[in-house]
Design an enzyme around this catalytic site. Structure first.
Site, PDB file in Angstrom:
ATOM      1  N   ASP A  99       0.850  -1.126   0.027  1.00  0.00           N
ATOM      2  CA  ASP A  99      -0.098  -0.061   0.027  1.00  0.00           C
ATOM      3  C   ASP A  99       0.749   1.205   0.112  1.00  0.00           C
ATOM      4  OD1 ASP A  99      -2.311   1.659   0.147  1.00  0.00           O
ATOM      5  OD2 ASP A  99      -1.937   1.804   2.490  1.00  0.00           O
ATOM      6  N   GLY A 152      -2.736   9.290  -3.151  1.00  0.00           N
ATOM      7  CA  GLY A 152      -4.064  10.170  -3.924  1.00  0.00           C
ATOM      8  C   GLY A 152      -3.960  11.516  -4.571  1.00  0.00           C
ATOM      9  N   GLU A 193      -2.306   7.733   8.853  1.00  0.00           N
ATOM     10  CA  GLU A 193      -0.671   7.653   8.815  1.00  0.00           C
ATOM     11  C   GLU A 193       0.075   8.038  10.012  1.00  0.00           C
ATOM     12  OE1 GLU A 193       1.515   6.232   6.251  1.00  0.00           O
ATOM     13  OE2 GLU A 193      -0.116   5.506   5.478  1.00  0.00           O
ATOM     14  N   CYS A 231     -10.753   3.083   0.238  1.00  0.00           N
ATOM     15  CA  CYS A 231      -9.383   3.465   0.537  1.00  0.00           C
ATOM     16  C   CYS A 231      -9.171   2.446   1.694  1.00  0.00           C
ATOM     17  CB  CYS A 231      -9.253   4.976   0.821  1.00  0.00           C
ATOM     18  SG  CYS A 231      -7.548   5.247   1.550  1.00  0.00           S
ATOM     19  N   HIS A 267      -6.851   2.674   4.091  1.00  0.00           N
ATOM     20  CA  HIS A 267      -6.734   3.572   5.147  1.00  0.00           C
ATOM     21  C   HIS A 267      -8.071   3.608   6.014  1.00  0.00           C
ATOM     22  CE1 HIS A 267      -2.727   4.479   3.437  1.00  0.00           C
ATOM     23  NE2 HIS A 267      -2.500   5.066   4.470  1.00  0.00           N
ATOM     24  N   CYS A 302      -4.444  -1.293  -2.091  1.00  0.00           N
ATOM     25  CA  CYS A 302      -4.278   0.262  -2.200  1.00  0.00           C
ATOM     26  C   CYS A 302      -5.663   0.410  -3.507  1.00  0.00           C
ATOM     27  CB  CYS A 302      -3.254   0.820  -2.488  1.00  0.00           C
ATOM     28  SG  CYS A 302      -3.262   2.461  -2.953  1.00  0.00           S
TER      29      CYS A 302
HETATM   30  N1  DGL Z   1      -4.751   3.056   0.972  1.00  0.00           N
HETATM   31  C1  DGL Z   1      -4.794   3.746  -0.357  1.00  0.00           C
HETATM   32  C2  DGL Z   1      -5.942   3.404  -0.980  1.00  0.00           C
HETATM   33  O1  DGL Z   1      -6.457   2.405  -0.710  1.00  0.00           O
HETATM   34  C3  DGL Z   1      -4.413   5.103   0.157  1.00  0.00           C
HETATM   35  C4  DGL Z   1      -4.335   6.184  -0.929  1.00  0.00           C
HETATM   36  C5  DGL Z   1      -3.473   7.269  -0.851  1.00  0.00           C
HETATM   37  O2  DGL Z   1      -2.142   7.149  -0.440  1.00  0.00           O
HETATM   38  O3  DGL Z   1      -3.648   8.350  -1.175  1.00  0.00           O
HETATM   39  O4  DGL Z   1      -6.379   4.170  -1.822  1.00  0.00           O
END
Ligand code: DGL
Length: 265
Positions: free
Chosen positions: A12, A45, A153, A185, A187, A75
């Site tokens: 990810d 993102g 994060e 997402c 996260h 991700c």
């Molecule tokens: N975990 C990522 C996702 O599923 C995060 C995206 C990012 O880093 O902006 O989209």
């Protein structure tokens, strides 16, 4: 090493994919897992498409060099931008996250669902194709949520700033009649309790991670590549960022020991 004993690679942009890793561990207790958090470059993102494509290829090549038997793109942003290209580059089985629009459209009662995701995921061609394919007769609201990845994060899963930001995105959707929220997402899975609180009991929150773990199981079973059941799988964790900074947060989010190593990619 017998190829069935080879590890599975999971990655990810940061630590969001640990939510998927937990479901993979539950579904596949015998497998060795290698997790890469591209913490130095999170979030993806709001980065240019070519940058994300290049990061995805670099990390996948690293995992390939570790001898993995499959890769999970934990991700949605990396999937939306780069999974087709990745599949054309690598011969390995690749299982990828994508927003669970199909079950949301099937189960909504109000006829209004929303996908919470990064700006890049929601502007990807893959996402518009997904909505065109499964969205018939239902209003699918695409809700970008800048800032939420950063909150996860830094380990703030339910503090006042995180709650305010979640409410800022979720409350207008509920007021509009949305009854199903898709976590688009990885996260955001860690924010699920706060998202549930903000949305209230009438709203269903869908997290696609368990389905991804089941899909990975099916794919490995189909090619006879599952590890022998009597094995006990181990995990290895890598970050491209600072071990000092990430160690504490990852240890909070992962139920077992995290011996985190830095990798320069
Ligand atoms: N975990 C990522 C996702 O599923 C995060 C995206 C990012 O880093 O902006 O989209």
């Amino acid at each position: 090493m017998d190829s069935n004993d080879a590890p599975i690679g999971v990655f990810d942009s940061g630590i969001g994919g640990l939510s998927t890793l937990k479901d993979i561990r539950r579904a596949l207790p015998a497998e060795d897992l290698i997790y890469v958090a591209d913490s130095l470059h999170a979030p993806y993102g709001d980065k240019p498409i070519a940058f994300v494509e290049q990061r995805v290829e670099t990390i996948a090549r690293f995992l390939e060099a570790q001898g993995v038997k499959a890769i999970v793109v934990a991700c949605n942003t990396a999937t939306g931008i780069a999974v087709d290209r990745l599949r054309s580059l690598l011969a390995l089985p690749i299982v990828a996250m994508e927003p669970a629009v199909k079950p949301a459209v099937r189960d909504t009662r109000s006829g209004k669902v929303a996908v919470l995701a990064t700006t890049l995921t929601l502007s990807s061609r893959r996402f518009s194709d997904l909505v065109a394919l499964h969205g018939h007769g239902v209003e699918v609201v695409a809700q970008p949520c800048p800032g939420l990845v950063e909150q996860v994060e830094c380990g703030d899963l339910d503090g006042p700033a995180t709650r305010r930001l979640v409410e800022h995105y979720v409350l207008p959707l509920v007021a509009r009649g949305v009854d199903t929220l898709v976590l688009g997402c990885t996260h955001y899975s860690f924010l699920s309790p706060v998202i549930h609180d903000s949305a209230g009991p009438g709203v269903t929150v869908i997290d696609p991670s368990p389905a991804i773990a089941r899909e990975l199981h099916r794919r490995l079973e189909a090619i006879n590549a599952l590890a022998p059941l009597e094995r006990r799988g181990q995990e290895q964790f890598f970050t491209t960022g600072s071990v000092e900074r990430m160690q504490a947060v990852m240890s909070e989010l992962w139920p077992g020991d995290v011996a985190l190593r830095r990798v320069t990619l």
